[in-house]
Scaffold this motif. Sequence first.
Motif, mmCIF file in Angstrom:
data_model
loop_
_atom_site.group_PDB
_atom_site.id
_atom_site.type_symbol
_atom_site.label_atom_id
_atom_site.label_comp_id
_atom_site.label_asym_id
_atom_site.label_seq_id
_atom_site.Cartn_x
_atom_site.Cartn_y
_atom_site.Cartn_z
ATOM 1 N N ASN A 157 0.853 -1.184 0.000
ATOM 2 C CA ASN A 157 0.000 0.000 0.000
ATOM 3 C C ASN A 157 0.888 1.233 0.000
ATOM 4 O O ASN A 157 2.104 1.153 0.196
ATOM 5 C CB ASN A 157 -0.929 -0.027 1.215
ATOM 6 N N ASN A 158 0.279 2.410 -0.204
ATOM 7 C CA ASN A 158 1.104 3.615 -0.328
ATOM 8 C C ASN A 158 1.763 4.021 0.981
ATOM 9 O O ASN A 158 2.831 4.644 0.984
ATOM 10 C CB ASN A 158 0.292 4.778 -0.913
ATOM 11 N N ALA A 159 1.180 3.643 2.119
ATOM 12 C CA ALA A 159 1.811 3.967 3.400
ATOM 13 C C ALA A 159 3.138 3.230 3.566
ATOM 14 O O ALA A 159 4.075 3.760 4.178
ATOM 15 C CB ALA A 159 0.868 3.622 4.551
ATOM 16 N N ALA A 160 3.231 2.009 3.018
ATOM 17 C CA ALA A 160 4.485 1.260 3.097
ATOM 18 C C ALA A 160 5.584 1.954 2.297
ATOM 19 O O ALA A 160 6.772 1.839 2.624
ATOM 20 C CB ALA A 160 4.279 -0.167 2.591
ATOM 21 N N ALA A 161 5.197 2.668 1.242
ATOM 22 C CA ALA A 161 6.170 3.453 0.474
ATOM 23 C C ALA A 161 6.537 4.732 1.211
ATOM 24 O O ALA A 161 7.721 5.079 1.330
ATOM 25 C CB ALA A 161 5.607 3.774 -0.914
ATOM 26 N N ASN A 162 5.551 5.436 1.728
ATOM 27 C CA ASN A 162 5.832 6.696 2.413
ATOM 28 C C ASN A 162 6.638 6.491 3.693
ATOM 29 O O ASN A 162 7.452 7.343 4.061
ATOM 30 C CB ASN A 162 4.527 7.433 2.710
ATOM 31 N N HIS A 163 6.412 5.385 4.382
ATOM 32 C CA HIS A 163 7.192 5.094 5.585
ATOM 33 C C HIS A 163 8.683 5.006 5.258
ATOM 34 O O HIS A 163 9.517 5.644 5.926
ATOM 35 C CB HIS A 163 6.701 3.786 6.206
ATOM 36 N N TYR A 164 9.025 4.212 4.230
ATOM 37 C CA TYR A 164 10.437 4.092 3.881
ATOM 38 C C TYR A 164 10.983 5.378 3.259
ATOM 39 O O TYR A 164 12.183 5.671 3.380
ATOM 40 C CB TYR A 164 10.654 2.905 2.952
ATOM 41 N N LEU A 165 10.132 6.157 2.617
ATOM 42 C CA LEU A 165 10.585 7.445 2.113
ATOM 43 C C LEU A 165 10.985 8.369 3.263
ATOM 44 O O LEU A 165 11.973 9.114 3.170
ATOM 45 C CB LEU A 165 9.504 8.091 1.255
ATOM 46 N N ALA A 166 10.233 8.332 4.356
ATOM 47 C CA ALA A 166 10.609 9.137 5.522
ATOM 48 C C ALA A 166 11.994 8.748 6.014
ATOM 49 O O ALA A 166 12.826 9.607 6.336
ATOM 50 C CB ALA A 166 9.579 8.955 6.635
ATOM 51 N N TYR A 215 6.156 6.944 13.875
ATOM 52 C CA TYR A 215 6.235 7.978 14.904
ATOM 53 C C TYR A 215 7.686 8.223 15.319
ATOM 54 O O TYR A 215 8.099 9.376 15.522
ATOM 55 C CB TYR A 215 5.418 7.570 16.135
ATOM 56 N N LEU A 216 8.461 7.155 15.452
ATOM 57 C CA LEU A 216 9.851 7.311 15.895
ATOM 58 C C LEU A 216 10.726 7.897 14.796
ATOM 59 O O LEU A 216 11.692 8.610 15.089
ATOM 60 C CB LEU A 216 10.382 5.967 16.384
ATOM 61 N N LEU A 217 10.409 7.616 13.539
ATOM 62 C CA LEU A 217 11.116 8.281 12.449
ATOM 63 C C LEU A 217 10.821 9.775 12.456
ATOM 64 O O LEU A 217 11.716 10.609 12.257
ATOM 65 C CB LEU A 217 10.718 7.668 11.100
ATOM 66 N N ARG A 218 9.564 10.131 12.697
ATOM 67 C CA ARG A 218 9.217 11.549 12.742
ATOM 68 C C ARG A 218 9.865 12.229 13.946
ATOM 69 O O ARG A 218 10.316 13.384 13.852
ATOM 70 C CB ARG A 218 7.700 11.731 12.769
ATOM 71 N N GLY A 268 12.795 17.837 6.859
ATOM 72 C CA GLY A 268 11.483 18.383 6.501
ATOM 73 C C GLY A 268 10.718 17.454 5.581
ATOM 74 O O GLY A 268 9.511 17.230 5.754
ATOM 75 N N GLN A 269 11.415 16.904 4.587
ATOM 76 C CA GLN A 269 10.788 15.930 3.693
ATOM 77 C C GLN A 269 10.397 14.664 4.447
ATOM 78 O O GLN A 269 9.347 14.073 4.189
ATOM 79 C CB GLN A 269 11.759 15.572 2.562
ATOM 80 N N ALA A 270 11.244 14.259 5.381
ATOM 81 C CA ALA A 270 10.934 13.073 6.184
ATOM 82 C C ALA A 270 9.662 13.296 6.996
ATOM 83 O O ALA A 270 8.799 12.408 7.092
ATOM 84 C CB ALA A 270 12.110 12.740 7.101
ATOM 85 N N ILE A 271 9.519 14.465 7.591
ATOM 86 C CA ILE A 271 8.323 14.771 8.381
ATOM 87 C C ILE A 271 7.086 14.755 7.488
ATOM 88 O O ILE A 271 6.029 14.220 7.871
ATOM 89 C CB ILE A 271 8.480 16.130 9.088
ATOM 90 N N ALA A 272 7.211 15.309 6.290
ATOM 91 C CA ALA A 272 6.064 15.333 5.376
ATOM 92 C C ALA A 272 5.604 13.927 5.027
ATOM 93 O O ALA A 272 4.399 13.639 5.001
ATOM 94 C CB ALA A 272 6.421 16.115 4.107
ATOM 95 N N LYS A 273 6.543 13.038 4.765
ATOM 96 C CA LYS A 273 6.185 11.652 4.432
ATOM 97 C C LYS A 273 5.607 10.933 5.651
ATOM 98 O O LYS A 273 4.625 10.177 5.533
ATOM 99 C CB LYS A 273 7.403 10.911 3.902
ATOM 100 N N ALA A 274 6.208 11.146 6.813
ATOM 101 C CA ALA A 274 5.679 10.515 8.022
ATOM 102 C C ALA A 274 4.276 11.037 8.324
ATOM 103 O O ALA A 274 3.388 10.271 8.739
ATOM 104 C CB ALA A 274 6.619 10.773 9.197
#
Length: 535
Positions: free
Chosen positions: A175-184, A424-427, A194-200
């Motif tokens: 799903n797209n969340a699995a992509a956005n998580h690793y993008l963060a 959450y911990l990545l953010r 900043g980009q990491a926060i946006a993806k998270a």
Amino acid sequence: MSPELSYVSSADLEAALVSNYGRMRALSQGTNNNLMHSGTDLCMWARSPEVQGLGDYRTGLIPSSDVALEFWNRYYKIIFNSNAILGRIETVEYEDQAQKTLHIAEARWFRGFAYRSLAFLYGGVPIVLEEISSPRRDFERASLEATIDQAIEDLEFAAANLPRVTEVVADGRLNNAAANHYLAELYLAKGQPGQAIAKANTVINDPGISLMTSRFGNKAADEGDPYWDLFQRFNQNRSSGNQEGILVLQEEFNIPGNTQIAVTNETSDNNFRYERHYGSLYWFLNGPDGVGAFLGPTTQNLGRPVGFVRPTPYFTHTVWGWDSATQTFDADNRNNNRNIQRDWIVDNPESAFFGQKISDFPQSWFDNLSAQDTLRDYYPNITKISTPNDHPVEILVDVTTGQVANTAGQTFTDWYQIRVAETYLLRAEAHLIEGNLSGAAEDINALRNRAEATPVEVGEIDINYILDERMRELNIEENRRITLSRLNLLFERTVLGNPFSSLTIQPFNNLFPIPFAEIELNTLGSLEQNPGYTN
């Protein structure tokens, strides 16, 4: 079975994608995946820990070691398969163009995932974006930045074209969340918080995704807590009410090609073995009277582990605030005996201590335990590795006592690849980099409040605190080596927390060596070895 004959329909490409799911799942199976935890601050070997399981980095992690080549091969097989799919898909007629786009997005997710993992483990690696149909010996390493950029490019496409988690029709599907998580995570590696926060934010703010803060699932009426519920059998997928799991690796009992087939006693390499490898050999223990304390391995005592890998004292005591004077830990539900079993009740009627807890034994018994006892047979067990009181009835040899068969040892439950708790911990990590300590505290306390632990204060937060919190929340779930290598902190954290590996690990061990077998074959190119290693 060449690609020209095998990849001619959309169903063929679907089957090829299923192969990638299998390869991802295999990264949580077998033996060498232990080395993603052992030799770090989290885990060490329970048998001969001074040499086994990267207890000695000088001999365990060299260019000719099996582990260096195994993970290189595993991830490049995912890349090869993804490239074959992407190269062949334009020759296949699709009645449904949406399905074609979905297949491309899935293939690119897998390729991005593989390059992300290779980058964090090895540094810059050869970037291959087309199917290889003839022998090549001219590969060149790309830079770390270019490898991360390729992973981001693939995962950005996947994030834009994969369905939302609530739209996925099959458990375990991307799903797209699995992509956005690793993008963060990747944007953190690029130094772009900043980009990491946006993806998270995209993940955390998805209305179909949330931390599970109330009891749920098939054991919600039992004594427990929401964190414990996350790891009970059948509770990982959305059908159980779980909105925390983002990508869940599927385990199917008695299905050919997965966990053992009990009827025929057939076994397979496609099962999760956390129970067998990470649990202590408790059922070998004798009590103070010299009589076996246990009838044998039982479902109530985490099945049939054999004690290959054990947690470090840093994990079992330090991160939980152990006070040796008062013999107490800080409050935290993730550390109660449901979630980390530190005590066992003697169940052998022949023992003079039948019905007693081991913690009630005379101190003289503890004083006389051997190194073997304390390293392999008797140590705290992380209960998520098993299914206590819930093993399949087919592997029980005695339903009354709960004794399990010798063929037990697998982890008979689905396994998290990604939970939003990690997002959450990545953010929090990104907030820390930006100097927003209150934002970091808010994200960390979302987890600590669920665990009924004391909230973190702003002044306590640094990267080591976040890594400790990852250990408390994610422990065996996360690929600890990848996390520490991404942050270039494997050396420092292992020295801090591993009593054996700390003696030999060097700063250059933060990266795996490039496998010598690959360098030796690559006669027309140059695969430069990582600094510190000798071919």
